[in-house]
Design a protein around this motif. Structure first.
Motif, mmCIF file in Angstrom:
data_model
loop_
_atom_site.group_PDB
_atom_site.id
_atom_site.type_symbol
_atom_site.label_atom_id
_atom_site.label_comp_id
_atom_site.label_asym_id
_atom_site.label_seq_id
_atom_site.Cartn_x
_atom_site.Cartn_y
_atom_site.Cartn_z
ATOM 1 N N ASN A 1 4.873 8.846 7.926
ATOM 2 C CA ASN A 1 4.790 7.509 7.354
ATOM 3 C C ASN A 1 3.371 7.214 6.899
ATOM 4 O O ASN A 1 3.142 6.336 6.088
ATOM 5 N N SER A 2 2.397 7.981 7.411
ATOM 6 C CA SER A 2 1.041 7.911 6.887
ATOM 7 C C SER A 2 0.496 9.326 6.808
ATOM 8 O O SER A 2 0.837 10.180 7.623
ATOM 9 N N ALA A 3 -0.333 9.566 5.824
ATOM 10 C CA ALA A 3 -0.898 10.894 5.614
ATOM 11 C C ALA A 3 -2.137 10.780 4.734
ATOM 12 O O ALA A 3 -2.320 9.778 4.038
ATOM 13 N N VAL A 4 -2.956 11.813 4.785
ATOM 14 C CA VAL A 4 -4.097 11.865 3.885
ATOM 15 C C VAL A 4 -3.545 12.046 2.480
ATOM 16 O O VAL A 4 -2.716 12.918 2.232
ATOM 17 N N VAL A 5 -3.976 11.174 1.571
ATOM 18 C CA VAL A 5 -3.482 11.175 0.191
ATOM 19 C C VAL A 5 -4.672 11.421 -0.733
ATOM 20 O O VAL A 5 -5.724 10.797 -0.563
ATOM 21 N N ALA A 6 -4.491 12.321 -1.704
ATOM 22 C CA ALA A 6 -5.539 12.543 -2.697
ATOM 23 C C ALA A 6 -5.617 11.315 -3.596
ATOM 24 O O ALA A 6 -4.603 10.842 -4.099
ATOM 25 N N ASP A 7 -6.786 10.763 -3.775
ATOM 26 C CA ASP A 7 -7.012 9.577 -4.602
ATOM 27 C C ASP A 7 -6.082 8.411 -4.249
ATOM 28 O O ASP A 7 -5.308 7.935 -5.091
ATOM 29 N N ALA B 1 -3.925 7.644 4.904
ATOM 30 C CA ALA B 1 -4.630 7.665 6.178
ATOM 31 C C ALA B 1 -5.985 8.330 6.009
ATOM 32 O O ALA B 1 -6.162 9.210 5.166
ATOM 33 N N SER B 2 -6.905 7.904 6.800
ATOM 34 C CA SER B 2 -8.223 8.510 6.849
ATOM 35 C C SER B 2 -8.113 9.844 7.591
ATOM 36 O O SER B 2 -7.498 9.920 8.659
ATOM 37 N N ALA B 3 -8.714 10.891 7.035
ATOM 38 C CA ALA B 3 -8.711 12.197 7.694
ATOM 39 C C ALA B 3 -9.382 12.098 9.060
ATOM 40 O O ALA B 3 -8.939 12.713 10.039
ATOM 41 N N THR C 1 0.838 -1.206 0.000
ATOM 42 C CA THR C 1 0.000 0.000 0.000
ATOM 43 C C THR C 1 0.870 1.253 0.000
ATOM 44 O O THR C 1 0.583 2.215 -0.717
ATOM 45 N N ILE C 2 1.949 1.230 0.762
ATOM 46 C CA ILE C 2 2.879 2.363 0.794
ATOM 47 C C ILE C 2 3.534 2.553 -0.571
ATOM 48 O O ILE C 2 3.611 3.666 -1.092
ATOM 49 N N ALA C 3 3.995 1.462 -1.173
ATOM 50 C CA ALA C 3 4.652 1.553 -2.485
ATOM 51 C C ALA C 3 3.693 2.093 -3.548
ATOM 52 O O ALA C 3 4.093 2.888 -4.403
ATOM 53 N N LEU C 4 2.433 1.674 -3.484
ATOM 54 C CA LEU C 4 1.454 2.122 -4.477
ATOM 55 C C LEU C 4 0.984 3.558 -4.255
ATOM 56 O O LEU C 4 0.339 4.143 -5.126
ATOM 57 N N ASN C 5 1.313 4.123 -3.105
ATOM 58 C CA ASN C 5 0.897 5.489 -2.785
ATOM 59 C C ASN C 5 2.082 6.428 -2.592
ATOM 60 O O ASN C 5 2.041 7.349 -1.776
ATOM 61 N N GLY C 6 3.143 6.194 -3.348
ATOM 62 C CA GLY C 6 4.279 7.112 -3.359
ATOM 63 C C GLY C 6 5.098 7.160 -2.093
ATOM 64 O O GLY C 6 5.670 8.202 -1.762
ATOM 65 N N GLY C 7 5.158 6.051 -1.356
ATOM 66 C CA GLY C 7 6.003 6.001 -0.175
ATOM 67 C C GLY C 7 5.309 6.375 1.120
ATOM 68 O O GLY C 7 5.951 6.495 2.158
ATOM 69 N N VAL C 8 3.990 6.563 1.060
ATOM 70 C CA VAL C 8 3.230 6.955 2.251
ATOM 71 C C VAL C 8 2.010 6.054 2.381
ATOM 72 O O VAL C 8 1.345 5.749 1.395
ATOM 73 N N LEU C 9 1.722 5.618 3.607
ATOM 74 C CA LEU C 9 0.503 4.845 3.856
ATOM 75 C C LEU C 9 -0.660 5.828 3.912
ATOM 76 O O LEU C 9 -0.643 6.758 4.713
#
Length: 182
Positions: free
Chosen positions: A120-126, A102-104, A92-100
């Motif tokens: 290491n986790s953050a809200v990610v657009a799409d 996270a739900s806002a 999941t981290i690899a598929l999201n640019g190095g970040v897990l």
């Protein structure tokens, strides 16, 4: 830190029940340096302001190291469960640019700062596979408030299995007839 703390509690939990985690502590692990290097690297990546591409690359690399360790030690009880959790998080981290992702809502419930340099986790657009991200929260009033994922739950569950597999009662010698029945 929450997951690390829970894993340490899991390792110590047999002691509270009067048992010694012999199976975990006496096992001859193959390449244990991989786990220690992954943990140390994760601490550095999260707590030190590294240049952005390096933080993501090293973050994904910690999961690769953990998965190699899991594969090398796959016969040990609990290791495949830990490996499954690491695989879910790492992919999941690899598929999201190095970040897990996270739900806002989870970040808000945990009272985390969204403006941290590298998280290491953050809200990610799409996000890709958002349900495998940090969608659960250990809320802010509690110590070590943080977000966590399904993969994190599997990691802790695997450590519990590993800690309890092969436990022995405290206070019995290994050669006593009672110890043989444990």
């Amino acid at each position: 830190m929450l997951i690390l703390a829970l894993c340490l509690i899991a390792v110590a939990s047999p002691l509270v029940a009067g048992r010694w985690p012999a199976g975990l502590l006496l096992r001859s692990w193959r390449w244990p340096i991989l786990v220690w290097a992954a943990l140390l690297t994760q601490i550095v990546v999260i707590d030190v302001a590294l240049p952005e591409p390096w933080a993501e690359i090293l973050h994904v690399g910690t999961y690769v190291a953990a998965l190699v360790f899991a594969w090398l030690n796959r016969a040990a009880p609990g290791v495949l469960v830990v490996g499954a959790g690491a695989l879910l998080n790492g992919a999941t981290i690899a598929l999201n640019g190095g970040v897990l992702p996270a739900s806002a809502a989870a970040i808000e419930a945990a009272g985390l700062d969204r403006e941290h340099e590298f998280a290491n986790s953050a809200v990610v657009a799409d996000p890709v596979l958002p349900w495998l991200g940090d969608v659960f929260a250990w809320p802010a009033p509690l110590p070590l408030a943080n977000t966590f994922s399904v993969g994190d739950v599997l990691i802790v569950a695997g450590v519990v299995i590993a800690a309890w597999a092969g436990t022995r009662r405290l206070g019995r010698s290994a050669t006593s007839p009672e110890a043989a029945r444990d």
